[in-house]
Design a protein around this motif. Sequence first.
Motif, short mmCIF file in Angstrom:
data_model
loop_
_atom_site.label_atom_id
_atom_site.label_comp_id
_atom_site.label_asym_id
_atom_site.label_seq_id
_atom_site.Cartn_x
_atom_site.Cartn_y
_atom_site.Cartn_z
N ILE B 207 0.84 -1.19 0.00
CA ILE B 207 0.00 0.00 0.00
C ILE B 207 0.88 1.25 0.00
O ILE B 207 0.66 2.19 -0.76
N ARG B 212 -0.09 7.73 -4.20
CA ARG B 212 -1.18 8.34 -3.46
C ARG B 212 -1.25 9.81 -3.80
O ARG B 212 -0.23 10.51 -3.74
N TRP B 274 -9.75 0.75 -2.15
CA TRP B 274 -8.48 1.36 -2.54
C TRP B 274 -8.53 2.88 -2.43
O TRP B 274 -7.54 3.52 -2.11
N LEU B 277 -7.80 3.28 1.21
CA LEU B 277 -6.43 2.92 1.59
C LEU B 277 -5.41 3.90 1.03
O LEU B 277 -4.39 4.17 1.64
N LEU B 278 -5.71 4.41 -0.16
CA LEU B 278 -4.75 5.31 -0.79
C LEU B 278 -5.08 6.77 -0.51
O LEU B 278 -4.54 7.68 -1.15
N GLU B 279 -5.98 6.99 0.41
CA GLU B 279 -6.32 8.36 0.83
C GLU B 279 -6.80 9.22 -0.32
O GLU B 279 -6.62 10.43 -0.33
N ASP B 280 -7.41 8.55 -1.26
CA ASP B 280 -8.00 9.28 -2.36
C ASP B 280 -9.23 10.04 -1.85
O ASP B 280 -9.62 11.07 -2.37
N ASP B 282 -10.87 11.35 1.89
CA ASP B 282 -10.51 11.54 3.28
C ASP B 282 -11.58 11.02 4.21
O ASP B 282 -12.77 11.12 3.91
N MET B 288 -12.13 5.37 9.55
CA MET B 288 -11.08 4.49 9.06
C MET B 288 -11.07 3.16 9.82
O MET B 288 -10.91 2.10 9.23
N SER B 493 -5.10 3.17 5.95
CA SER B 493 -4.22 3.90 5.04
C SER B 493 -2.88 4.15 5.73
O SER B 493 -2.77 4.09 6.95
N ARG B 495 -1.34 6.64 6.52
CA ARG B 495 -1.32 7.65 7.57
C ARG B 495 -1.53 7.02 8.94
O ARG B 495 -0.84 7.33 9.91
#
Lengths: 662, 652
Positions: B207, B212, B274, B277-280, B282, B288, B493, B495
Amino acid sequence: MDDIDAMFSDLLGEMDLLTQSLGVETLPPEPPSSSSKENNFSMGFADMNVESLNELEENDLDALMADLMADLNDTEEKLAAELGGQKEAEAPHPDLPPASHGLSFYPESSLSTPTSPERGPNTFSAPLADSPAPILSPPTLPQHAKLSMEEIEAQMKADKIKLALEKLKEAKVKKLVVKVVMHDGSSKTLMVDERQTVRDVLDNLFEKTHCDCNVDWSLSETNPELQLERGFEDHENLVDPLSAWTRDSENKVLFQERPDKYEVFKNPQNFYLWKKDKKTIKDMKDRDKELLVEENFCGTSIIVPDLEGVLYLREDGKKSWKQRLFLLRASGIYYVPKGKSKTSRDLVCFVQFDNVNVYYGKEFKNKYKAPTDFCFVLKHPQIQKESQYIKYLCCDDAWTMNLWVTGIRIAKYGKSLYENYKTSMKKAAITTAWTNRTAGTTSIPSTPSPTTKAKASGQANGHAPQPPAEPVAKVGNAPPPPPPMLPTQILPPPPPDPVLPPPPPPQATKKSPPATSVPRQLPSLPTSFPPLPTSMANLPPPPPSLSQDDSSESPPDFLPPPPPTLGFGPGAGSLPPPPPVSFLPPPPPDPAPPPRQSNIGAGAPPPPPPPPSASAGLQSTPSVRRTGPPPPKRTTPPLAAPGGGDFMSELAKAMAKKRGNQ
Amino acid sequence: MGQNSHSPVLMAVWDLSVTVEDLGADAPPITVSVTSDLHIGGVILKLVEKSQVKRDWSDHALWWEQKQQWLLRTAWTLEKCGIQADAGLIFMAQHKSLRLGLPNGLTLRLRACFSGPVFRTVLGICKMLNIRRPEELSLLRPVEEKKKKKDKDLSEELHDLTEVPLTSVSRPCLYNGMPAHFADSLQTEKVYKMLSVSQPAPAPEAIAKLYRPASVVDKAHIHSRWLDSSRSLMQQGVQENDRLWLRFKYYCFHDLEPKYDVVRLTQMYEQARWAILLEDIDCTEEEMLLFGAIQYHINKLSLLEPQTMTSSPAMDDLDSALQGLEVKLDGAESSPQDMLENLTAPELNDYLKIFRPKRLTLKGYKQYWFKFKDASISYYKSKEESLGEPIQQINLKGCEAAPDVNVAGQKFCIKLLIPAPEGMNEVYLRCENEEQYSRWMAACRLASKGKSLADRLFQSEVQSILSFLAMQQTNPNTHTDDSMSINTHSLVSPRYSKKYKVKQLTPRILEAYQNVAQLSLTDALLRFLQIWQALPDFGISFVVVRFKGSRKDEVLGIAPNRLIRIDLGVGDVVKTWRYNNMRQWNVNWDIRQVAIEFDGNVNMAFSCVTADCKIVHEFIGGYIFMSTRSREQSDTLNEELFHKLTGGHEAL
């Protein structure tokens, strides 16, 4: 095989007893000491002490009585209908022995039965006694010659098991006697069982009052100690929140119009477009409103209004109120910590909604020195007193408060809210349609409505649902549900009690929503009833009931004092009591009902009505005996001994006394 | 007819040379003699004859390289098409193989149409993959991966579907629970499984390695990659075996029906997963964790063979009735019959230690004999006294039960917050070991929801608590059930992977997991999607634009129901416009400007910075098209309308 059968019937017998005893049991005279709510599984007649009993209006008593009877009978009926329905599916009922048993018994309840299955929780039902088996067999046999004996036996066994299950469930059903404060300050007493939703109870109240059934009618609870108020949502079970009340609670249940209840569906723009300028919001076209609702409530996911704003938060334990920037999301309320941005990742969760309800706070300016009186509170429903676990928020104005409370409700209840609204709308539409119709058709002699109206002020007539149905032409705007059924659907037993307010909600004109209330939940309790005993002494009723219960098929005579019940059971003729007159119509309708039903059936989807009535009638035969579930208790040896100490007889006495006084 | 009236004069015969792709790159072009009034079909006929290759040429067509267009109208004459001897035509197959990246991260090789508009191509692909509502998807060029090592690229696993025949059936018939065309070989069956079952959780490192988007502008750049729906793949420079992504483009999922939408639902979930997970997109920490918990649940269920979902027991036959009895019989143990006694709720009995922070009477943990029954806990001085009155009975209904566990330190506490009229009472129960903890914890969890130990969920609850405990174990070898052990970092993610250690994260995910543990696989997928859709930023596609009259770049958010003007610097929403109020929109293709008029004489115009204005135009038109779909006409797709709304000047 045989032993199993024997075992089952044994079991059934046992359960019967169990159910009955549980039904009204409430340990006899035991001192009020025990406060163990939990232990006392079955019904909670708590606080049904003398004062409260005496306090009750006669109507209340009657109504209550009817409720009780109905409730008990109801379940049986349902099961009967259900079983009957099943059988019918396989084979139409030939005439059955039941006829002999005076099945004319409760036409109205039999009517109601068909609808009841719709209610999820109630679908099952109760004690049909052991009789079903015998009864069933006759019909089935002829028809199913093809079926092997084993199959039939298996079927019977299955039925018995089902029955057993029903009884078990029934035995466990918790019931509360609830005093609901009406909009005009008066109060009504109802029995509510734990399977009933607020919607069911509202429908029940609609029947018992003249209100116009509009969607704003709601039940709410108040907590004077915390100065809180909350409208129950229609899908909630009423018993749950009431069970959280403390024993000495001053809390009340109100029946009132709450415009905020479904405002979001009437004017969604106020909630979803609140950021837009006033003019756009005001000029919103209906079509656009619909679109908004659709957009936010009909998708795969409910969209929560996008709310953010500075609110005052009451600091834990301190008396000060501190401003914070709060945001509403579907997952909870968040705030922006000092020096952070509004981006999702920086938000701090303030509260999630799983375990809390949202309440309006009343006069917090005074109580808590809040900046304004527009406060709302989030707390676990069980919390009833001042606590650090209660979260207090304060808004600048009423509108903001309304926005937040509604937003939180949407986040918490999601789709249910919209479903509730649609149900309410349907209900309201039907009622209006019906009202119009009845109004138009007043000329028809049979229409009871005028009478009802007239009576409304004084006493209600019990025959609510049925009669109005007759006149009904298919005119209505109310498409699907056959009007007649509706009222019934809510609470099967409505008709029985003469006392009940006018049945047909339609006529009812709008009531002003005054709403003072003095609800009173009567938690379960076997408090002693001092005064009653005396009255009892003079009263013959209790003993008779005892004697008759098991053997006598005819419940009528068994409870002289409470006319209501009587009216219920024995059908038209036997009733001397005057009040019932108005209500009498229903029973005679015997002839009438069928036609009516057929009409209904034709127009509406629910074809079940007609057959059920038949089947119910059939099945109910056995239940005739059961009519008296209440009385049986008395009979039950242990209980009987105390002699009328039980709740039912108290009730009976109280009523008799009232009558006497009159 | 045209020709006849045109002129009776004989047309001159000339040579047209055409490259036949199938003969190989080195083969010389084939030359055929034609006249200008020969139609395209005739040219193809001559070509095939001359090539002397016997095969099925039905999928082939002429591609005019120079003009970048297909000659698909076989009745048109060369003259009408404007073709002269110098046109370098290529005769090639219309369907070519394509490497297609799916939302779940897998790559398929399949045959796609290179000649029709991309919209049509997507329809074909979706039909093959059994995805309904293909109009919601589209193709985009993938983000270039930084190629550090070439060999790594080669290792990419391809799942070949090129052999799968293209079906023309509108609704494929099912065979063995999958569309018949997948049931042909074991290999394709395997591929179908990959499509219809969600993929196991990726490794946290994987990941972290993926691209990202770091800002709104990054996100905006992704949207410049969408292909034009109204033109063909060939026309957009896509070559055979190129790599494209198939993604859901329009975030209004119509008519989602889990029964028919197995693949669609799965891929939708994968795309959502995804995106998170990819913070596409917020979300908050709480969200989360919940997403993590549902992923865990879905992973777990997906590993099990798809079994029939158990629904609530129908009371139809004796067995199920009894079963129902068992389940429902929470507390009625007062039955006189042995049979019923056997069915009564089980109990837990153990010596545990209790600590009530607020009670001065109990300092520290003190041991008692505990009994758990019917959603409440009672405790006694000792086992021997358990027949008498308990010291206290605690009803757990409506309580919150949180773990307070440190596996390494062998601390297994249950923190209970028990609601009472006066507030919440805090109580800690300390268990001896994992096994005991898992049973008591499971019981508390169920009780808090009003369920008893008789509930069928009890065992699975115990299991999941054990497996979560195992995740916190420092030594992974001690736990054998590898299906359950997932690194919880792969559920959140990067973060949050950075913010929390596994042992901090795991209990919190477990906590969130309690609320979803009962969901069936389908319900879990739907729940995940719902929460995703409820995020404030859901469904917004960003484009950097320059509004007319403004001197700085701003961001335009395109959502399913509205347009949003966002300040690029602060990220604040400046204004929103709803499609409902839109009167009309125009694109000035010469100056590449989009102008929109709303009710009330509100006008706005902008030029696009990060994406072509055709993409923006297509987004807006596409969403308006999506909103015209209704439930009634569920199966017919009004392709013409789509093109009308999204096509731009070419379509007219």
